[in-house]
Write a protein that holds these residues in place. Structure first.
Motif, short mmCIF file in Angstrom:
data_model
loop_
_atom_site.label_atom_id
_atom_site.label_comp_id
_atom_site.label_asym_id
_atom_site.label_seq_id
_atom_site.Cartn_x
_atom_site.Cartn_y
_atom_site.Cartn_z
N UNK A 93 0.86 -1.19 0.00
CA UNK A 93 0.00 0.00 0.00
C UNK A 93 0.89 1.24 0.00
N UNK A 94 0.32 2.35 -0.48
CA UNK A 94 1.01 3.64 -0.47
C UNK A 94 0.01 4.69 -0.01
N UNK A 95 0.53 5.70 0.69
CA UNK A 95 -0.28 6.80 1.20
C UNK A 95 0.13 8.08 0.48
N UNK A 120 -3.99 4.56 -0.48
CA UNK A 120 -5.04 4.73 0.52
C UNK A 120 -5.17 6.20 0.91
N UNK A 121 -6.39 6.68 0.87
CA UNK A 121 -6.63 8.10 1.16
C UNK A 121 -8.04 8.28 1.67
N UNK A 122 -8.19 8.44 2.98
CA UNK A 122 -9.52 8.53 3.58
C UNK A 122 -10.04 9.95 3.65
N UNK A 134 -8.86 9.48 -4.28
CA UNK A 134 -7.78 8.61 -4.73
C UNK A 134 -7.87 7.26 -4.03
N UNK A 135 -7.97 6.22 -4.83
CA UNK A 135 -7.95 4.88 -4.26
C UNK A 135 -9.10 4.64 -3.31
N UNK A 152 -5.44 2.00 7.43
CA UNK A 152 -6.19 3.21 7.07
C UNK A 152 -5.21 4.29 6.65
N UNK A 153 -5.48 4.97 5.53
CA UNK A 153 -4.59 6.01 5.03
C UNK A 153 -5.13 7.41 5.26
N UNK A 154 -4.28 8.29 5.82
CA UNK A 154 -4.65 9.69 6.07
C UNK A 154 -3.51 10.60 5.62
N UNK A 155 -3.86 11.83 5.26
CA UNK A 155 -2.87 12.82 4.83
C UNK A 155 -3.16 14.14 5.54
#
Length: 534
Positions: A93-95, A120-122, A134-135, A152-155
């Motif tokens: 996976x990538x964020x 992953x981008x929530x 995205x994704x 879970x992905x967050x930015x």
């Protein structure tokens, strides 16, 4: 349920690689203890010990080296180098990081499409559909023994404060803390995993040990709040701040592996059979594996980028001009205490291409060395390392004074040495030399002996005190124009003009056109301490 008493699961994390595939910083040809090719040697070693490990990148992969810049600006053929790296190393996976947007959404979407792993981008939302742009928000990974791990992905949602609006058009950046609260609850209810791992391209707003604030609570970094306020997180993988961290906050295991491929986070989770034919997380630990531990870089990985590297190196070594006089920076700290020929040049170019009367610019890192007698593209990109564009803001005289007071916080007095030094707040948790600007078009003196907020002891334009109520057009980089670096006085000010061209291109074209740069310095500002200012 298996009859085994326990099962160990490994997670490896890279973050803030910033395009460093090769073990080089591109300033010289020396082999450095950094880069994904060296981490690849460690990844392959760890995978031989645990073939089922999870490998995750935590963001800021697409930007940061001349190789990535050259691909984005001059090539764009074939699979993006970042996607090639993700695929070759079999990332799970990538964020998305904030720098993923620097070259626009078209290149980002191409990279995501080229990648064999999910992105992953929530909390980055399509403004039209209201869905993740995205994704997908999260992914469930199932171990051979039936253990289910939710990732879970967050930015950081602070991106609109820095990024060129054209690069994020149509996107909404939800508060990462609130998005995490929603999706963690959703995952617990709908998926009921054995462990939840949050991958957050953001850092810590408080000291992980004491909880004391370490920066203004703008929302840029929310890692401490994620650990303290949200139930159910087992592991928080972080980035963005370029720190080397492992530890626990409120029972949540944390890790952050620095930047430029200098280290790899290794998370070990031990599960034991629990009730109702489930697995229970019994133990968890975090460690950092450093690139310097690798005997050599992974030559198979490097071979994938050999042509990209060759083209980049040839481009970097192109001579584009020369200097008359001294534009070198032997000591960046000294160059930040009084007007210098290099910063004078950058500011003068910014003013010339925009027509602004006043300009501010920074020496981004302590590795900056200015220009020697012969100038190459390597010199340009080594000194101006970010893909900034320019904006002209209409500011009041008071706004300018407030910005200079913010700049003055960069310094403090060292009593034992009897000299100025960089304030620790600009060094920890990461060096922030890029958040100190030097100005042209005004005359000013900063006296560090004065209390914060009262250090601008002279502020004039053409020998006349600057009117706090008057308006002035000031050019600066796009990051600063958005208020980045705690310059809230600049945020949301009227934008008079924008120049969408990357600043490195502007500088290179200027040097090519001029051919010869004459070093000059009008000594319009200085930093003093008390009696020095007399």
């Amino acid at each position: 349920m298996t009859s085994r008493t326990s099962v160990n699961l490994t997670i490896l994390q890279t973050s803030d690689v910033h395009g460093h595939l090769y073990p080089t910083d591109y300033r010289d040809s020396g082999d450095k203890p950094l880069g994904l090719a060296k981490l690849s040697t460690l990844i392959r070693r760890e995978r031989s010990l645990d073939p089922s490990l999870l490998l995750i990148d935590n963001g800021d992969l697409l930007q940061g080296t001349p190789l990535m810049y050259h691909y984005a600006k001059f090539d764009r053929s074939g699979v993006h180098p970042a996607a090639r790296a993700l695929n070759a190393l079999r990332y799970d996976a990538a964020i998305l990081g904030n720098h993923e947007f620097n070259y626009g959404t078209e290149l980002l979407r191409q990279t995501i499409a080229d990648s064999g792993c999910p992105w992953l981008s929530a909390n980055i939302i399509d403004g039209v559909s209201g869905n993740p742009a995205y994704g997908q928000p999260y992914r469930i990974f199932t171990h051979a023994e039936g253990i289910r791990i939710a990732v879970l992905g967050l930015t950081t949602h602070y991106i609109p404060n820095w990024e060129d609006p054209a690069n994020i058009e149509g996107l909404e950046f939800q508060d990462a803390l609130e998005a995490c609260r929603h999706w963690t609850s959703y995952i617990q209810e709908k998926e009921d995993p054995d462990a939840i791992v949050v991958c957050y391209h953001g850092g810590f707003e408080r000291d992980p040990l004491t909880g004391a604030p370490t920066e203004p609570l703008t929302g840029e970094n929310q890692g401490y709040a994620l650990c303290r306020q949200i139930e159910g997180i087992d592991v928080l993988l972080t980035g963005h701040q370029h720190r080397l961290l492992t530890g626990e906050i409120n029972g949540v295991l944390i890790a952050q592996p620095g930047s430029a491929g200098q280290a790899l986070s290794k998370i070990e989770l031990e599960f034991v059979p629990g009730q109702d034919n489930r697995w229970s997380l019994q133990r968890k630990s975090a460690a950092l594996l450093f690139a310097e531990e690798a005997e050599s870089a992974d030559h198979e990985l490097l071979a994938l980028f050999a042509e990209d590297e060759r083209a980049t190196q040839a481009w970097l070594d192109q001579p584009i001009g020369r200097t008359e006089g001294d534009m070198t920076i032997p000591d960046p700290f000294t160059a930040r205490q009084a007007d210098h020929a290099f910063t004078e040049f950058v500011n003068r170019v910014q003013m010339a291409v925009t027509g602004a009367d006043i300009s501010c610019a920074a020496i981004f890192t302590n590795a900056a060395r200015g220009y020697g007698e012969r100038i190459t593209m390597r010199d340009v990109v080594s000194n101006y390392i970010y893909p900034n564009t320019l904006k002209v803001l209409r500011l009041s005289g008071q706004d300018i004074r407030d910005a200079l007071e913010q700049n003055a916080l960069y310094f403090e007095w060292n009593e034992s040495l009897g000299s100025l030094q960089v304030s620790p707040s600009y060094l920890v948790p990461k060096p922030q030399h890029f958040n100190y600007d030097m100005w042209e078009g005004i005359e000013y003196v900063l006296d560090i002996a004065k209390p914060p907020g009262q250090r601008v002891v002279q502020l004039e334009r053409g020998g006349i005190p600057l009117d706090p109520g008057a308006s002035f057009d000031v050019v600066m980089n796009s990051y600063r124009a958005g208020g980045g670096g705690n310059f809230g006085m600049l945020k949301d000010k009227p934008v008079v003009r924008e120049v969408p061209t990357d600043m490195t291109e502007i500088l290179a074209e200027w040097i090519l056109k001029q051919d010869v740069l004459t070093a000059a310095c009008n000594h319009n500002w200085r930093v003093v301490y008390g009696a020095q200012g007399q």
